[in-house]
Write a protein that holds these residues in place. Structure first.
Motif, PDB file in Angstrom:
ATOM      1  N   ALA A 144       1.150  -1.416  -0.229  1.00 56.80           N
ATOM      2  CA  ALA A 144       0.364   0.174  -0.621  1.00 56.80           C
ATOM      3  C   ALA A 144       0.806   1.056  -0.015  1.00 56.80           C
ATOM      4  O   ALA A 144       1.046   1.662   0.956  1.00 56.80           O
ATOM      5  CB  ALA A 144      -0.833  -0.058   1.362  1.00 56.80           C
ATOM      6  N   THR A 145       1.759   1.070  -1.533  1.00 58.44           N
ATOM      7  CA  THR A 145       2.282   2.311  -1.353  1.00 58.44           C
ATOM      8  C   THR A 145       1.855   4.036  -1.330  1.00 58.44           C
ATOM      9  O   THR A 145       2.556   5.160   0.055  1.00 58.44           O
ATOM     10  CB  THR A 145       3.229   2.337  -2.349  1.00 58.44           C
ATOM     11  OG1 THR A 145       3.882   1.215  -2.953  1.00 58.44           O
ATOM     12  CG2 THR A 145       4.264   3.842  -2.482  1.00 58.44           C
ATOM     13  N   THR A 146       0.864   4.488  -1.571  1.00 63.21           N
ATOM     14  CA  THR A 146       0.025   5.352  -1.561  1.00 63.21           C
ATOM     15  C   THR A 146      -0.390   5.304   0.252  1.00 63.21           C
ATOM     16  O   THR A 146      -0.186   6.659   0.329  1.00 63.21           O
ATOM     17  CB  THR A 146      -1.238   5.690  -1.901  1.00 63.21           C
ATOM     18  OG1 THR A 146      -0.726   5.090  -3.529  1.00 63.21           O
ATOM     19  CG2 THR A 146      -2.262   7.043  -2.168  1.00 63.21           C
ATOM     20  N   GLY A 147      -0.783   4.403   0.462  1.00 65.43           N
ATOM     21  CA  GLY A 147      -1.213   4.722   2.587  1.00 65.43           C
ATOM     22  C   GLY A 147      -0.031   5.617   3.060  1.00 65.43           C
ATOM     23  O   GLY A 147      -0.284   5.789   3.995  1.00 65.43           O
TER      24      GLY A 147
ATOM     25  N   LEU B 186      -4.132   2.766   3.919  1.00 65.82           N
ATOM     26  CA  LEU B 186      -2.843   2.059   3.790  1.00 65.82           C
ATOM     27  C   LEU B 186      -3.503   0.624   4.571  1.00 65.82           C
ATOM     28  O   LEU B 186      -3.363  -1.060   4.179  1.00 65.82           O
ATOM     29  CB  LEU B 186      -1.752   1.896   4.315  1.00 65.82           C
ATOM     30  CG  LEU B 186      -2.342   1.980   5.493  1.00 65.82           C
ATOM     31  CD1 LEU B 186      -2.195   1.138   7.319  1.00 65.82           C
ATOM     32  CD2 LEU B 186      -0.850   3.070   6.656  1.00 65.82           C
ATOM     33  N   LEU B 187      -5.138   0.463   4.864  1.00 63.09           N
ATOM     34  CA  LEU B 187      -4.959  -1.214   6.279  1.00 63.09           C
ATOM     35  C   LEU B 187      -6.261  -1.795   4.546  1.00 63.09           C
ATOM     36  O   LEU B 187      -6.444  -2.565   4.831  1.00 63.09           O
ATOM     37  CB  LEU B 187      -6.120  -0.807   6.830  1.00 63.09           C
ATOM     38  CG  LEU B 187      -5.623  -0.845   8.291  1.00 63.09           C
ATOM     39  CD1 LEU B 187      -6.330  -0.299   9.158  1.00 63.09           C
ATOM     40  CD2 LEU B 187      -4.538  -1.630   8.951  1.00 63.09           C
TER      41      LEU B 187
ATOM     42  N   LEU C  80      -6.640  -2.089  13.013  1.00 65.08           N
ATOM     43  CA  LEU C  80      -7.017  -1.663  13.387  1.00 65.08           C
ATOM     44  C   LEU C  80      -7.286  -1.115  14.822  1.00 65.08           C
ATOM     45  O   LEU C  80      -8.253   0.127  15.665  1.00 65.08           O
ATOM     46  CB  LEU C  80      -8.554  -1.717  13.006  1.00 65.08           C
ATOM     47  CG  LEU C  80     -10.655  -0.837  12.690  1.00 65.08           C
ATOM     48  CD1 LEU C  80     -10.167  -0.047  12.062  1.00 65.08           C
ATOM     49  CD2 LEU C  80     -11.537  -2.160  12.382  1.00 65.08           C
ATOM     50  N   ALA C  81      -6.829  -1.934  15.121  1.00 61.40           N
ATOM     51  CA  ALA C  81      -6.830  -1.996  16.802  1.00 61.40           C
ATOM     52  C   ALA C  81      -5.570  -0.838  17.400  1.00 61.40           C
ATOM     53  O   ALA C  81      -5.912  -0.563  18.317  1.00 61.40           O
ATOM     54  CB  ALA C  81      -6.400  -3.360  17.242  1.00 61.40           C
ATOM     55  N   ALA C  82      -5.178  -1.153  16.301  1.00 61.07           N
ATOM     56  CA  ALA C  82      -3.841  -0.091  16.583  1.00 61.07           C
ATOM     57  C   ALA C  82      -4.105   1.518  16.107  1.00 61.07           C
ATOM     58  O   ALA C  82      -3.933   2.229  16.776  1.00 61.07           O
ATOM     59  CB  ALA C  82      -2.664  -0.191  15.857  1.00 61.07           C
ATOM     60  N   ALA C  83      -5.100   0.867  15.285  1.00 63.22           N
ATOM     61  CA  ALA C  83      -5.410   2.974  15.023  1.00 63.22           C
ATOM     62  C   ALA C  83      -6.785   3.316  16.272  1.00 63.22           C
ATOM     63  O   ALA C  83      -6.623   4.837  17.191  1.00 63.22           O
ATOM     64  CB  ALA C  83      -6.283   2.594  14.145  1.00 63.22           C
TER      65      ALA C  83
END
Length: 609
Positions: A309-312, A382-383, A398-401
């Motif tokens: 996910a280079t853009t993310g 990115l996810l 998602l948990a890290a977010a």
């Protein structure tokens, strides 16, 4: 165009070297000169990002120096130079005449120059040169106040930890050179054959994890907080710690080609984001909280590299650079004015310094990933690359977010809460220190449209990224709702409760001492004991034996040799005396001798026949 790229690299490196070498004699002029150089470097970086120059110069046979600016490096050179300029502007007010300003500003420019070499390097040897400059100057900057032993010890810990991981980069370069001698371009590493491909992948992963403070190397960033706040604002937001994540984003094709590197990067990044997010939640020291959150946020970038996910990952890098450099500078301003960086003692500090409190809120809300700011969308972008490959990886991210929202709002809850009765207001924060904070807060807001179409599509095209997954509406809604819910809970019920292991950074430094440092020291002591007890005694014994042999030789052999030489000399003298007797100088005697000799020869010939 080639001159443009050489100037981008040379200007900060040359100016930084001159300031650092000149020392206290130019302290008065160093801040203004450094800010001017940083502004020039930013202008050159923007121009280079547009024109995308490339240069090459000979270095070793088959290993040239190659630099180039493409989409990813174009974003990095602008980000690095922009944050450098703002941090140096803040440092104008932070470092007074009593400080060694020429050394500080010179080292900051040198570090920025090393980072620019790193992100524009096309080949491994070139990248290694920038990597080394970056590591050396980071050690000097973290230990800037070198007269305090705790700070120099912290600098040593950070340096030795990252240097240990850096060995992976040398291992990778050696494996690549053994596989295919040549220029060792980063883009060409994916074409190596096994087992060299796996060796190179492993070496790059270790080096990247170490430099970006990912598990198990994260603890060095905690110790690095002993450095000045402007150092943390540059090194630990937009420069040093993102170098590893940048390297993995740059070599994404290598990770994919190895068959296991991409998954390893993604899971290490996701695990670090969760584990260090918990560490950040447990902290009551503001800079320690920001340090742990840096490890966690960089974890998202490493996850993005593994998920292609280079853009993310790029969006995360830019938005994090603005928010984290802002928060580190705010922490420095409050430490100077209030005399503490402990959150319970910073109650009401945002009320006392309203402007700084507002910009801190902007940075913290951005770091929390609350809608609609850029880090909210960046994480979903990115996810989106992870959800297709592994729902478990997506759930971990998602948990890290959610943890990002918890530790970010924790900061705001303390600094905006009413102060304790009787707490005196600290010193005034200079206006010169506030203006850079406002610029960074505006940058956090300005980056918001970049995370959404159509600007995001333009960024993807600029990066040359292909097959990028776009997040679906439910992903945006889910992450936004979770972040808002976590923020509300933290604001309402959050407190100072901490967990021992998380408070101590999961015991990572202790584990490193037990598993690596202590055994190494024991081996060193054993080697020293072997050297003293065995090798030294063996050397002493051999020396004593040599002396005894020399004495015996002198006593017995030397006398015999001298007698033999003397006997030969005596015999030679006697023979010489006999040979001189016929030499009388009288002609008739010579004639008689000749006749006698010829007679003997004739007689011999007759007898022989």
């Amino acid at each position: 165009m080639s001159l443009l790229l050489w100037m981008l690299i040379a200007v900060p490196l040359a100016a930084g070297s001159l300031l650092a070498l000149a020392g206290r004699a130019v302290d008065r002029w160093a801040p203004g000169a450094a800010v001017t150089v940083a502004a020039v470097a930013l202008g050159l970086a923007i121009t280079a990002a547009v024109r995308r120059p490339a240069v090459e110069a000979p270095l070793l046979e088959g290993l040239p120096v190659r630099l180039a600016v493409d989409g990813l490096s174009g974003v990095l050179v602008v980000t690095v130079t922009a944050v450098t300029l703002v941090v140096l502007l803040f440092s104008l007010a932070e470092f007074g005449p009593e400080e060694a300003r020429a050394r500080f500003f010179g080292l900051m420019l040198l570090f920025a120059g090393g980072m620019l070499v790193t992100v524009t390097a096309v080949t491994l040897p070139t990248l290694l040169m920038g990597w080394e400059v970056m590591g050396a100057t980071s050690w000097a900057l973290i230990g800037y106040w070198w007269r305090e032993p705790a700070r120099t010890a912290a600098a040593d810990t950070a340096f030795l930890t990252t240097r240990t991981a850096d060995l992976g980069l040398y291992f990778a370069a050696g494996a690549a050179l053994a596989s295919a001698p040549g220029p060792l371009t980063l883009d060409g590493l994916a074409g190596l054959n096994e087992p060299w491909l796996s060796f190179v992948t492993a070496g790059l992963l270790v080096a990247a994890f170490g430099k970006s403070a990912q598990l198990p190397f994260s603890f060095w960033l905690s110790r690095a907080m002993q450095g000045p706040s402007p150092v943390s604002a540059l090194l630990h937001s937009a420069a040093m710690v993102v170098a590893g994540a940048y390297l993995l984003l740059r070599t994404g094709s290598l990770l994919d080609a190895s068959g296991w590197g991409a998954d390893a990067a993604a899971w290490v990044g996701a695990t670090t984001a969760v584990a260090l997010g918990l560490v950040a939640v447990a902290q009551t020291d503001l800079k320690q909280l920001l340090a742990a959150s840096t490890c966690a946020q960089i974890g998202f970038m490493v996850l993005a590299a593994g998920a292609a996910a280079t853009t993310g990952g790029t969006l995360q890098l830019m938005a994090h650079a603005a928010a984290k450099s802002l928060l580190f500078l705010v922490a420095g301003a409050w430490l100077t004015a209030w005399g503490t960086q402990q959150l319970p003692e910073l109650r009401g500090v945002a009320r006392a310094y309203r402007t700084v409190g507002v910009v801190c809120t902007v940075g913290a809300v951005s770091l929390a990933g609350l809608p609609p700011l850029s880090l909210w969308a960046a994480k979903d972008v990115l996810l989106a690359g992870a959800v297709e490959d592994s729902p478990w990886l997506y759930a971990t991210g998602l948990a890290a977010a959610v943890l990002s929202a918890v530790y970010s709002v924790k900061i705001l809850r303390f600094v905006w809460s009413p102060p304790e009765p009787g707490v005196a207001v600290g010193r005034r924060i200079p206006g010169g220190a506030v203006a850079p904070l406002v610029l960074l807060a505006l940058a956090c807001l300005a980056l918001t449209p970049v995370a959404f179409p159509p600007v995001r599509e333009a960024l993807t095209g600029y990066l040359g990224a292909e097959d990028q997954q776009d997040p679906r509406i439910w992903e945006f809604a889910l992450s936004g709702a979770l972040a808002l819910a976590a923020s509300a809970v933290t604001w309402t019920w959050g407190g100072t409760r901490t967990w021992g292991l998380a408070r101590k950074w999961l015991g990572l430094e202790r584990a490193a001492h037990v598993l690596l440092v202590a055994p190494t020291l024991r081996i060193a002591r054993a080697a020293a004991s072997f050297d003293n007890q065995v090798l030294d005694r063996a050397v002493d014994a051999s020396a004593q034996g040599a002396l005894a042999c020399a004495r015996w030789t002198n006593q017995f052999v030397e006398g015999a040799v001298d007698g033999a030489v003397g006997g030969i000399a005596t015999t030679t003298r006697r023979l010489g005396g006999w040979a001189r007797r016929p030499q009388t100088g009288q002609l008739h005697q010579y004639l008689a001798q000749a006749v006698a000799a010829f007679s003997v020869i004739a007689l011999v010939l007759v007898l022989v026949r």
